[in-house]
Design an enzyme around this catalytic site. Structure first.
Site: not given
Ligand code: GRF
Length: 186
Positions: A105, A107, A134, A143
């Site tokens: 994932n 984050h 991260s 997370d």
């Molecule tokens: C990003 O900020 C990512 O870190 C978080 O959710 C958001 C997703 O944005 N997990 P996108 O759909 O990839 O534009």
């Protein structure tokens, strides 16, 4: 047959990280783009690129019922690695066990700081000088799995959550493909 170099990317929205993973793929192939929101903007982009997509509205379904169907779709595309990219749904313990060690994932904070939502607002409110993003392995705890890579981003005076989000997103798009590429090779 699961192949770790075949990646399923899970999205719920615009999918900018998914696009970065597709455009910069190196050492892995995007086998499927899947979503719990059939109207996720990222799905249309993926279809236009000729990628395989799968979507099922998760509202009204139990967590495990949805996750079992999604898992079957991922298996049907022979994917062996799963990359969450703005997938706004907590995975069931069943799904995490089924794919243990194979889900990553991204984050938008420097974990272990600011797990969960509203990371940019929390970093600004705390007066932090630095934020970032991260990439980590997904476990049952939100997370909290093994950290695979991070990128730092300065917080500028006058930053709003929107301006900070943009700067962090640019760092996400550079970091995620690089880390995923290393992860599928290990
Ligand atoms: C990003 O900020 C990512 O870190 C978080 O959710 C958001 C997703 O944005 N997990 P996108 O759909 O990839 O534009």
């Amino acid at each position: 047959m699961r192949d770790v170099k075949r990646v399923a990317i899970l999205i719920s929205g615009r999918g900018s990280n998914m696009r970065a993973l597709v455009e910069q793929s190196d050492g892995y192939e995007v086998a499927l783009v899947a979503s719990n929101k059939p109207d996720a903007a990222g799905l249309e982009w993926a279809q236009a690129r000729g990628l395989q997509t799968w979507a099922l509205e998760s509202k009204g379904l139990s967590k495990e019922k949805f996750d079992r169907q999604m898992s079957a779709a991922i298996e049907a595309h022979d994917a062996g690695t799963i990359a969450l990219a703005g997938f706004m749904r907590i995975l069931s313990p069943w799904f995490v066990a089924q794919w243990r060690g194979r889900i990553v994932n991204i984050h938008p904070s420097l974990l272990p700081k600011y797990r969960g939502l509203d990371t940019h607002a929390r970093a600004i409110a705390a007066g932090d000088a630095v934020s970032g993003c991260s990439v980590h392995v997904v476990t049952e705890e939100l997370d909290a799995g093994e950290l695979l890579g991070q990128a730092e981003v300065p917080i500028e005076p006058g930053d709003t959550t929107a301006t900070l989000e943009q700067r962090v997103l640019a760092a996400e798009h550079a970091l995620y493909p690089k880390v995923l590429s290393e992860f599928v090779r290990r």
